[in-house]
Structure formats: C-alpha cells, structure tokens
Write an enzyme that holds these catalytic residues in place. Structure first.
Site, PDB file in Angstrom:
ATOM      1  N   LEU A  85       3.903   3.560  -6.695  1.00 35.16           N
ATOM      2  CA  LEU A  85       2.722   4.423  -6.712  1.00 35.16           C
ATOM      3  C   LEU A  85       2.815   5.463  -5.612  1.00 35.16           C
ATOM      4  CD1 LEU A  85      -0.070   1.705  -6.979  1.00 35.16           C
ATOM      5  CD2 LEU A  85       0.492   3.392  -8.724  1.00 35.16           C
ATOM      6  N   GLU A 115      -9.184  -0.987  -8.236  1.00 35.59           N
ATOM      7  CA  GLU A 115      -8.958  -2.378  -7.817  1.00 35.59           C
ATOM      8  C   GLU A 115      -8.237  -2.407  -6.484  1.00 35.59           C
ATOM      9  OE1 GLU A 115      -6.978  -3.141 -11.472  1.00 35.59           O
ATOM     10  OE2 GLU A 115      -4.986  -2.983 -10.596  1.00 35.59           O
ATOM     11  N   LYS A 117      -5.503  -2.866  -3.666  1.00 39.22           N
ATOM     12  CA  LYS A 117      -4.048  -2.888  -3.615  1.00 39.22           C
ATOM     13  C   LYS A 117      -3.658  -4.122  -2.818  1.00 39.22           C
ATOM     14  CE  LYS A 117       0.036  -0.106  -3.026  1.00 39.22           C
ATOM     15  NZ  LYS A 117       0.913  -0.963  -2.224  1.00 39.22           N
ATOM     16  N   LYS A 292      -6.743   4.051 -11.089  1.00 40.49           N
ATOM     17  CA  LYS A 292      -5.952   4.289 -12.296  1.00 40.49           C
ATOM     18  C   LYS A 292      -6.824   4.943 -13.351  1.00 40.49           C
ATOM     19  CE  LYS A 292      -3.489   0.040 -11.385  1.00 40.49           C
ATOM     20  NZ  LYS A 292      -3.263  -1.343 -11.744  1.00 40.49           N
ATOM     21  N   CYS A 434     -10.938 -29.635  37.392  1.00 44.11           N
ATOM     22  CA  CYS A 434     -10.590 -28.217  37.214  1.00 44.11           C
ATOM     23  C   CYS A 434     -11.837 -27.431  36.809  1.00 44.11           C
ATOM     24  CB  CYS A 434      -9.527 -28.075  36.136  1.00 44.11           C
ATOM     25  SG  CYS A 434      -9.133 -26.349  35.755  1.00 44.11           S
TER      26      CYS A 434
HETATM   27  S1  IVH Z   1      -0.202  -0.704 -10.284  1.00 41.23           S
HETATM   28  C1  IVH Z   1       2.882   2.135 -12.247  1.00 41.23           C
HETATM   29  N1  IVH Z   1      -1.995  -2.082  -8.994  1.00 41.23           N
HETATM   30  O1  IVH Z   1       2.025  -1.590  -5.225  1.00 41.23           O
HETATM   31  C2  IVH Z   1       1.928   1.485 -11.327  1.00 41.23           C
HETATM   32  N2  IVH Z   1       0.161  -1.948  -8.048  1.00 41.23           N
HETATM   33  O2  IVH Z   1       3.437   1.049  -4.858  1.00 41.23           O
HETATM   34  C3  IVH Z   1       2.202   0.055 -11.145  1.00 41.23           C
HETATM   35  N3  IVH Z   1       0.445  -3.190  -5.969  1.00 41.23           N
HETATM   36  O3  IVH Z   1       5.033  -2.345  -6.750  1.00 41.23           O
HETATM   37  C4  IVH Z   1       1.520  -0.566 -10.011  1.00 41.23           C
HETATM   38  N4  IVH Z   1      -1.605  -3.976  -5.884  1.00 41.23           N
HETATM   39  O4  IVH Z   1       3.607  -4.291  -6.107  1.00 41.23           O
HETATM   40  C5  IVH Z   1      -0.742  -1.652  -8.998  1.00 41.23           C
HETATM   41  N5  IVH Z   1      -3.692  -3.318  -7.992  1.00 41.23           N
HETATM   42  C6  IVH Z   1      -2.434  -2.879  -7.997  1.00 41.23           C
HETATM   43  C7  IVH Z   1      -1.516  -3.221  -6.983  1.00 41.23           C
HETATM   44  C8  IVH Z   1      -0.216  -2.713  -7.043  1.00 41.23           C
HETATM   45  C9  IVH Z   1      -0.420  -3.956  -5.297  1.00 41.23           C
HETATM   46  C10 IVH Z   1       1.831  -2.928  -5.557  1.00 41.23           C
HETATM   47  C11 IVH Z   1       2.835  -3.243  -6.613  1.00 41.23           C
HETATM   48  C12 IVH Z   1       3.692  -2.031  -6.764  1.00 41.23           C
HETATM   49  C13 IVH Z   1       3.321  -1.228  -5.578  1.00 41.23           C
HETATM   50  C14 IVH Z   1       3.345   0.238  -5.961  1.00 41.23           C
END
Ligand code: IVH
Length: 671
Positions: A85, A115, A117, A292, A434
């Site tokens: 991302l 959502e 991360k 997204k 102490c």
């Molecule tokens: S969507 C094409 N949603 O972030 C998009 N990724 O930098 C696919 N990640 O490798 C990823 N939480 O491991 C998405 N809620 C979330 C996420 C998430 C963590 C991580 C994932 C990915 C990385 C992308």
C-alpha cells in the site's frame, strides 16, 4: 468392522458444534459455552477419532498440531500478486488521494471501507471446497513461503469454512498478529529462561510463524484478521469490500470488528481520529488506518500503479519508536526490595507522549542490550506499558563507555544487594530496615485500590518516613493533625482532611486489606478470591500451604509466599497492631461455586482510569462472574469506561444495566 452410522453422525455433529463455538469465540467474540464444556466436546471427538482413525479428516478441529518439523519451507507462487500500500503521513496526502480518485471516477463523493492497519505479517489462505489447503507468507509479493502446517495451529483460523455459499476456491488474505497481552507474556517467559526477546509484537508474530517446528508456533499466542481476498473460482462474492468482509465473517473467518464504511475524505479522517483515541485500548497493535474504495467496480476502474493499488492508501499513525540518548542509569528499590535499573533519557516524543524514562528490568536485560551511559537508543512505547528500550544504535556510540553493573549495595540503605542462583532479579537484603522498601510498602498500603486513603500521596509518605513519624503501615493510624500540619506543603486544613481519610480507611473490606498488606504474588484478584473463599483474615492466617492451594488460581508458589508472610515475626507484629485499629467484616466461608457473582454475565467496555480491561475482567471472574465479549439480552451488567463505543449503545438499546467506574468499585466492595 464397519463403522455404524451413529458414530459417523456423532463425529459430524461434534465437528459442526466445535466449528460453531469457534465461530462464536473467535469471530463474534461472544462465546456461548464455558471452556470446560468446549473441552468436553473436543475430548469426545478425540476419543471417537482414536477409536475410528478412518474417520479422521485433515480439516477436523482435532488436527491442528501434529505435523513433523520441516527442514525448510517450500516456495509458493501467488497466482495474484500480494501488493503493498502507498502510505500517507499527513492529512493533506489523504485529501490528495481522495481528490485524484474522485477525478478519475468522475464522482463527487466516494464511499470508503476503513479499517485498522494491523502490525503483523501478511498471509494468504487457500480454501478448496471449504477446507484450508495452503497458507503462504507474502514474501516478495510474487513468491512466498508455504507455512501451512504452522498456520493450522492458529485457533482463530478455521480449518473448515462454515455454511455452504462459499466459492469452491477461495483465497483469503489477512494479517497474522500477536495480541499485546500474549506478546508481553511471551517476552516475560523468554526473559526468565534467558531466551531471545522480541522487539515488538510484529517481530514476534513473524518469528513464530517462521518456525520449522509447528509445535513452537502452536505454543505462541497468534491471532488473525482478514482484510481481503485473492483468487476466487466457482462462486461469487458481493460487490463491495465491506460486504465481502461480512461474507467472510459468516464463513467463520475473523474480520476486524472496528471496520466501517464512511463517506469521503472527511469520513476517513474522522475515523482516523477516533481510532487514534482508541488505539491504546485495543488488544493488539495497529500502526495506522487503511482506506479502501468500497465498490469493487470503482476499484477496478482505478487500477494500480507500480506495486500498489490506486484505490487504497495506508494513513500511518505517528511512530511509536524514536531515537534518543541515555543520560544516566538509576536504580529504584521496590516494595519487595527488587532493584530495578531505569534509564534516564533525553526527553523525546514517542507516539504523542513525552518519554524520559525507560525500564531496563534487570542486569540480564542490560547485558543483553549492552546498554551504556551515553548510548543512542531506540525507545518504544505501546499501549499503556512502560516505555522500553528496543536496541542500542552501536554505530553512534562515542568513545568507549564502560559497561553498566548494578551496585553491590542497595543505593538507599546500603545493605548488601544479592542475586540468587537462577533468578534474574537482584534484591536489597535490608527488608523493612530499608527506608525505600518501607516507603513503597506504605504507598502501596494507602493506594486507591488498597486502603484508598485519599490525599496520601507519594511525597507525603516519603516525608513521613524520612522524619521518623511512620515506620510501618500501622503507625499511620496514630498520626495527629499537628504532626501532619507541620510537614512541608501541608496546612491545618489539609492535615485534618488527611487524618479523616486515614480514619475512614479503618472500615474496609477483607479483600482490600489483604491486597494492601503487599504479600508477594498476592495481587488484587488473588486477594479477592482468598477473601471470598476463607471469609476471615484469621482463617487465611491459619491456612496451610495445602489448604491455600485448594483455592482456585492459587498455586504452590503463591501459597508458599502467603504462608511465609504470616510466619515472619515483623509482619505478625505489624499485623497485630493493624488489627487493633481497623475493623474487618467477616463473611462466611464460601465454596468456589457459590461466589457472589456466580451465574452473572458481565461485559467490560471503554477505558477505565485505574485498571486495564483485563484486570477488571479478572476481578469479576474472581468473584465468580462470567465475562462475555459482546452485549446480548443475557448480559446482566455492562461496565462502561471512557470512550465506550458500540457495546454501551447496544446495552442502552437492550436495556441492560450499566455501571460506571464508581458503580463498579461499589459493587466489588459490597460483595
Ligand atoms: S490491504 C492491495 N488492509 O499492510 C492492498 N493491508 O502495505 C492489500 N496490512 O502487506 C493490503 N493491515 O500486510 C490491507 N487492513 C489492512 C491491513 C493491511 C495491515 C498490511 C499488509 C500489507 C501491507 C501493505
């Protein structure tokens, strides 16, 4: 011999039931049955499978662990690449992202699925005909590693999907994480056995999943949330991201319960701010929010640039790790005499909080990190835990600073400091001679969750001890207004208020008193259980190690330390003096099954000011209550802290009684 239909049916039924209860527990966070009832189902299935091995299938819930260690992982090619991302750090970047997307789509407002991360490890799960067939890491996005046998040990990941309407081939993508609490516990265990410590939950999750021996992975507290899909064949998915996630949830795949759909960039930023507030109270670490575009047709229209989609962006939170310098290393003496080294740091903002101290735990930790005064270090804070030093930036070390060693004598009373064979902690041997130990034990005695003496702050306790007015906790009860008023920063009025508060504490509960004594290993929960179980201090005092061990959650170590406490001469003297001035109610001795809250179901939500949610839950359980993850008509009470969220709303809608923090403490005290 052919297997009867009855057996086949029972096996199928048990698997169905276990799957359903896994779903209630891991996906809805709302278990319907007790752990022991669940264990009974599992054992019955195990027994039937032992008698009829022909009935074992790879997706049976009994088949999570058992595979042999591998010598290496094999490679898996992702049919659809696993992308990354783009990141945004500033609000402006989010506004720009939204503007570009709107222009390209020719619309005024975009619906975004938002959502957290998650800070873990990306994973792909391949389900064929509803059975988990393969799990792979992201790797470089094109090729990952086959970690199927490790992933099978993660209880939150179903080996079989629920329901019927899933595509025959379904690739679920998501993040494997290690919840904070499990991470702390794992590191504590590693620290005790001198093993490798993990710098953060993400490394711990990654390290746990990349074990060649699945038994090690099985022992690690891992969780999972899905955030998307990959390959889909022979079946249909809904037309928006959010509805796809709901579908996954219905098939027993855990999906983040914080996910929402919002309107436009404004909605995204509003959600970001809400989650930033909530961040520390989540059970797991997040490092930002992912926005997204919700509609799949719009996602398709937007397409990709390089290795990232144009329809999604990660809005990162401020870092929780920063660099700073160690100005000095101090030693603190705790209530039990434990010497804890503390690094004094050049103050630095970490994730929005100013940090100037970090605990170094003990000598082993100092040696492990090889920390020296003057070093440049990485500090990390996460949730409400004390800031930690993750590592030393060796390349920035100037000159040849000396290694640091804990002193041979207590820095406060100068008694010898000792470290026992096989222990990681160094103790001051001064005992109650102490002043530091005395002060700490009095501070603890007076604290809010112990005797709750209002106005008895740390500074005051220090003065009282330093001036020889108070030597042990019982001396508090013979203080006079004149004595207190003569202390620094005190006046007649504040002094008499304090004396009143001390007087008030003469009437307390057995549980609070027991906790206030500061017996090694007796925290609030254990104190509550002991009080309910024995009913009087006298009974606890007389109890043998064996009797104490019949109390739920009291093991041999805790039992021994209780007995030791009451055996020690000085403790007995202080205790007798205390009992002469305070009044303890006697409650009749109770069996564990007749604890006061037995049969009642509680839900805890929001942030409490003086304990974590887990501590609150432990206290409730110690009183016999059941603690559920979500509110339903069957909930008896909801404990509501700050920023409660949807659970409080639901309680209001269902008319379930709610207690605020004050009400919660009153309830505990009344039992
Ligand atoms: S969507 C094409 N949603 O972030 C998009 N990724 O930098 C696919 N990640 O490798 C990823 N939480 O491991 C998405 N809620 C979330 C996420 C998430 C963590 C991580 C994932 C990915 C990385 C992308």
């Amino acid at each position: 011999m052919s297997i009867s239909d009855t057996v086949r049916k029972r096996v199928a039924q048990l698997r169905e039931e276990i799957l359903y209860h896994d779903y209630r527990y891991y996906v809805l966070d709302d278990p319907e049955i007790t752990d022991s009832a669940y264990d009974r189902l599992m054992r019955e299935l195990q027994m039937l499978e032992a008698d009829y091995p022909e009935l074992i299938t790879p997706d049976s819930p009994t088949q999570r662990v058992g595979a042999k260690p591998l010598s290496e992982f094999s490679e898996v090619r992702h049919e659809i690449p696993m992308l990354s991302l783009a990141n945004a750090f500033e609000e402006q970047e989010v506004l720009d992202f939204d503007r570009r997307a709107r222009e390209k789509l020719g619309v005024d407002v975009i619906d975004y699925a938002v959502e957290p991360k998650l800070d873990g490890l990306a994973i792909s799960l391949m389900y064929e005909q509803g059975s988990l067939k393969q799990a792979a890491t992201r790797g470089d996005g094109t090729t990952g590693e086959d970690v199927t046998q490790n992933v099978r040990t993660i209880d939150a990941i179903p080996l079989r999907l629920r329901g019927k309407d899933y595509p025959q081939t379904l690739e679920v993508r998501g993040e494997v994480i290690m919840p904070r609490k499990g991470f702390e516990k794992l590191n504590e265990m590693q620290r005790q056995k001198g093993g490798k410590l993990f710098a953060n939950p993400r490394n711990a999750a990654a390290g746990s999943l990349r074990q060649l021996d699945p038994r090690i992975t099985a022992s690690r507290p891992l969780a999972f949330f899905a955030y998307g899909t990959g390959v889909v064949r022979d079946g249909e998915l809904p037309a928006t991201h959010h509805r796809i996630m709901e579908k996954l949830r219905s098939w027993a795949i855990p999906v983040n319960p914080e996910s929402r759909v919002v309107k436009g960039a404004e909605g995204c930023l509003e959600y970001y701010r809400q989650m930033q507030e909530k961040r520390d109270s989540l059970d797991y670490e997040i490092d930002g929010i992912v926005y997204k575009v919700n509609r799949l047709d719009q996602q398709e229209q937007l397409g990709f640039v390089a290795r990232a989609p144009r329809w999604a962006i990660a809005h990162k939170f401020p870092a929780q790790e920063e660099m700073t310098t160690v100005l000095d290393i101090d030693v603190q003496v705790g209530r039990t005499g434990a010497l804890t080294p503390v690094a004094r740091l050049e103050p630095v903002h970490v994730g929005g909080v100013m940090v100037s101290n970090a605990t170094l735990h003990n000598q082993d930790e100092i040696d492990r990190l090889d920390i020296r005064i003057g070093d440049t270090v990485i500090v990390r804070r996460a949730g409400d835990v004390i800031p930690q030093i993750v590592s030393v930036v060796k390349s920035k070390r100037k000159g040849k600073p000396r290694r640091y060693h804990l002193p041979d004598n207590c820095p406060v009373c100068h008694s010898p400091a000792v470290r026992l064979e096989g222990e990681s902690v160094t103790y001051c041997t001064g005992g109650l001679y102490c002043p530091a130990q005395r002060k700490e034990s009095i501070k603890h005695f007076a604290s809010r969750r112990a005797m709750d003496i209002e106005g008895m702050g740390d500074k005051l306790v220090e003065q009282l001890v330093d001036q020889g007015l108070v030597n042990d906790m019982s001396d508090l009860y013979s203080l006079t207004v004149e004595q207190v008023a003569a202390l620094e920063r005190m006046a007649e009025k504040s002094a008499s208020k304090l004396i009143q508060a001390i007087d008030k504490s003469r009437h307390t509960t057995l549980a609070r008193f027991l906790y206030a004594l500061g017996i090694h290993d007796v925290g609030e929960t254990t104190a509550q259980t002991l009080a309910s179980y024995f009913g009087s201090l006298d009974a606890i005092r007389k109890a043998s190690v064996e009797e104490l061990q019949s109390v739920p959650d009291v093991g041999p170590i805790v039992a021994q330390s209780i007995v030791n406490f009451f055996k020690e001469k000085h403790n007995r003297e202080v205790l007798d003096k205390l009992l002469a001035v305070i009044e303890l109610p006697e409650t009749p001795r109770r069996e564990a099954t007749e604890l006061p809250l037995a049969g009642k179901t509680f839900v805890v939500t929001g942030t409490l000011s003086d304990m974590t949610r887990d501590e609150a839950k432990d206290l409730l359980r110690a009183k016999g209550a059941k603690v559920a993850g979500s509110v339903s008509k069957k909930t008896d009470y909801v404990i509501v802290g700050d920023n409660p969220g949807s659970k409080a709303e639901k309680a209001r809608a269902l008319g379930v009684p709610m207690l605020d923090e004050v009400g919660f403490h009153e309830l505990l005290d009344s039992l």
